[in-house]
Design a protein around this motif. Structure first.
Motif, PDB file in Angstrom:
ATOM      1  N   ASP A  28     -14.658  20.274   5.676  1.00  0.00           N
ATOM      2  CA  ASP A  28     -15.182  21.591   5.708  1.00  0.00           C
ATOM      3  C   ASP A  28     -14.273  22.532   4.748  1.00  0.00           C
ATOM      4  N   ARG A  29     -13.968  21.902   3.641  1.00  0.00           N
ATOM      5  CA  ARG A  29     -13.263  22.826   2.553  1.00  0.00           C
ATOM      6  C   ARG A  29     -14.133  23.924   2.108  1.00  0.00           C
ATOM      7  N   GLN A  30     -13.722  24.995   1.697  1.00  0.00           N
ATOM      8  CA  GLN A  30     -14.502  25.912   1.045  1.00  0.00           C
ATOM      9  C   GLN A  30     -14.354  26.110  -0.551  1.00  0.00           C
ATOM     10  N   TYR A  31     -15.494  26.538  -1.290  1.00  0.00           N
ATOM     11  CA  TYR A  31     -15.458  26.738  -2.585  1.00  0.00           C
ATOM     12  C   TYR A  31     -15.991  28.167  -2.800  1.00  0.00           C
ATOM     13  N   ARG A  59     -17.744  32.767  -0.573  1.00  0.00           N
ATOM     14  CA  ARG A  59     -17.131  31.508  -0.285  1.00  0.00           C
ATOM     15  C   ARG A  59     -18.251  30.529   0.371  1.00  0.00           C
ATOM     16  N   LYS A  60     -18.470  29.183   0.126  1.00  0.00           N
ATOM     17  CA  LYS A  60     -19.337  28.378   0.263  1.00  0.00           C
ATOM     18  C   LYS A  60     -18.753  27.223   0.997  1.00  0.00           C
ATOM     19  N   GLU A  61     -19.367  26.840   2.053  1.00  0.00           N
ATOM     20  CA  GLU A  61     -18.811  25.456   2.915  1.00  0.00           C
ATOM     21  C   GLU A  61     -19.960  24.836   3.238  1.00  0.00           C
ATOM     22  N   THR A  62     -19.959  23.603   3.676  1.00  0.00           N
ATOM     23  CA  THR A  62     -20.875  22.656   4.523  1.00  0.00           C
ATOM     24  C   THR A  62     -20.591  22.817   5.802  1.00  0.00           C
ATOM     25  N   PHE A  74     -25.868  24.584   4.077  1.00  0.00           N
ATOM     26  CA  PHE A  74     -24.611  25.364   3.545  1.00  0.00           C
ATOM     27  C   PHE A  74     -24.568  26.804   3.969  1.00  0.00           C
ATOM     28  N   ARG A  75     -23.147  27.009   4.153  1.00  0.00           N
ATOM     29  CA  ARG A  75     -22.986  28.518   4.980  1.00  0.00           C
ATOM     30  C   ARG A  75     -22.313  29.468   3.957  1.00  0.00           C
ATOM     31  N   PHE A  76     -22.324  30.602   3.864  1.00  0.00           N
ATOM     32  CA  PHE A  76     -21.907  31.554   2.820  1.00  0.00           C
ATOM     33  C   PHE A  76     -21.321  32.606   3.326  1.00  0.00           C
ATOM     34  N   TYR A  77     -20.000  33.102   2.970  1.00  0.00           N
ATOM     35  CA  TYR A  77     -19.169  34.223   3.673  1.00  0.00           C
ATOM     36  C   TYR A  77     -19.226  35.340   2.623  1.00  0.00           C
ATOM     37  N   ILE A  78     -19.442  36.539   2.698  1.00  0.00           N
ATOM     38  CA  ILE A  78     -19.436  37.745   1.806  1.00  0.00           C
ATOM     39  C   ILE A  78     -18.999  38.698   2.699  1.00  0.00           C
TER      40      ILE A  78
END
Length: 340
Positions: A28-31, A59-62, A74-78
């Motif tokens: 679950d690491r984020q990019y 930030r992107k994670e699976t 994929f999930r995105f955080y803004i």
């Protein structure tokens, strides 16, 4: 130094890739990625509107334990641009779209709502056809009828296109240009004619005004015209005939009086009598040749009479109705004879 861009690397004979230690990373690491907002949204914390296409460092994670036909989600955080509140959304491969999760609400989209309604109607129709065979027949009849109408409309459009294909658009444009040119020429001619008529009316009005002013001045000062006439005009003026001849007797008398005051009367004996000198007898005896008779034409009788100094007085009396110039010429002859 070795080459910076190496195409072929050296592997030793005792190289064993299984002995290379593997890097263990959390699932679950984020990019950190750079993306744009996939739809219009509004922040729940501050109410700020975030429009589609706004760029963010997200930030992107699976997403764990969620797959669609073997495809990961994929999930995105803004963060909100105003209050820095966190907003999350994830992919939706089933609908080829994005789904809102937390921190904001998606704005209304009419296109998406229409697609959802169409899908709902299609599903209800399929369920109804499964349970009712007559409904299937009705739907097929309706579909075939709609298809026939569509074909008829298409045929009409084809015929219309064929008719329009035979029309000469260039000729139509040329004809329209020619008609427009003629109309402009006609308007120009009408304008010129109207301008000419206006100028003629103005000229006629000006002449009428000047004539009326002259008539008014003559009516106010009637003696103005009489003063401008010469005293000798009575000799060259023809007698008036017609109904106006009797009314001009007074004018003739006035002209005769003015002539008598300026020149003198022609019928009086004493008018030019003082100017005539009798010739002496001695002069007539000394110069018989000078007393030779000369003939002149009498203006009234037409008979030839001898002209001498002794007969000058009789000639002056007999030529009362003659011109004044003949009298003055006779007087000059008498002076010449006296001087001799």
């Amino acid at each position: 130094m070795s080459e910076r861009k190496v195409l072929n690397k050296y592997y030793p004979p005792d190289f064993d890739p299984s002995k290379i230690p593997k890097l263990k990373l959390p699932k679950d690491r984020q990019y950190v990625v750079r993306l744009m907002a996939p739809f219009n949204m509004r922040c729940k914390t501050c109410g700020e509107y975030i429009y589609k296409g706004k760029k963010f460092n997200a930030r992107k994670e699976t997403v764990q334990n969620e797959l669609y036909l073997g495809l990961p989600i994929f999930r995105f955080y803004i963060k909100c641009t105003r209050c820095l509140a966190e907003i999350t959304f994830k992919t939706d491969p089933e609908n080829t779209d994005y789904a809102m999760e937390h921190g904001a609400t998606r704005n209304f989209q009419a296109e998406k709502l229409l697609e959802e309604e169409e899908k709902k109607i299609q599903q209800e129709r399929e369920e109804e056809e499964l349970n009712n065979p007559m409904k299937v027949l009705e739907n097929r009849t309706r579909d075939s009828k709609m298809e026939m109408e569509v074909l008829e409309n298409l045929q009409e459009l084809k015929e219309l296109n064929q008719r329009q294909a035979q029309v000469d658009f260039e000729g139509m444009l040329d004809q329209y240009k020619e008609l427009e040119r003629r109309q402009k020429e006609r308007e120009k001619e009408e304008d010129e004619q109207e301008t000419k008529e206006m100028l003629e009316r103005a000229l006629v009005k000006r002449l009428r005004d000047s004539d009326s002013e002259e008539d008014t001045e003559d009516a106010k000062d009637p003696s103005r015209k009489q003063a401008a006439d010469k005293p000798t005009d009575i000799l060259t003026t023809d007698g008036n005939t017609g109904p106006q001849g009797s009314s001009s007797v007074g004018v003739k008398k006035q002209k005769a009086e003015s002539w008598e005051r300026s020149v003198g009367g022609l019928g009086g004996k004493g008018a030019l009598g003082s100017l005539v000198v009798r010739k002496k007898a001695a002069d007539s005896a000394c110069k018989p040749a000078a007393a030779a008779p000369r003939r002149t034409a009498d203006t009234q009788t037409g008979a030839a009479k001898p002209e001498s100094s002794t007969a000058f007085k009789a000639q002056a009396v007999s030529s009362q109705n003659g011109s004044s110039l003949s009298l003055l010429g006779a007087y000059t002859d008498s002076d010449d004879s006296n001087s001799d």
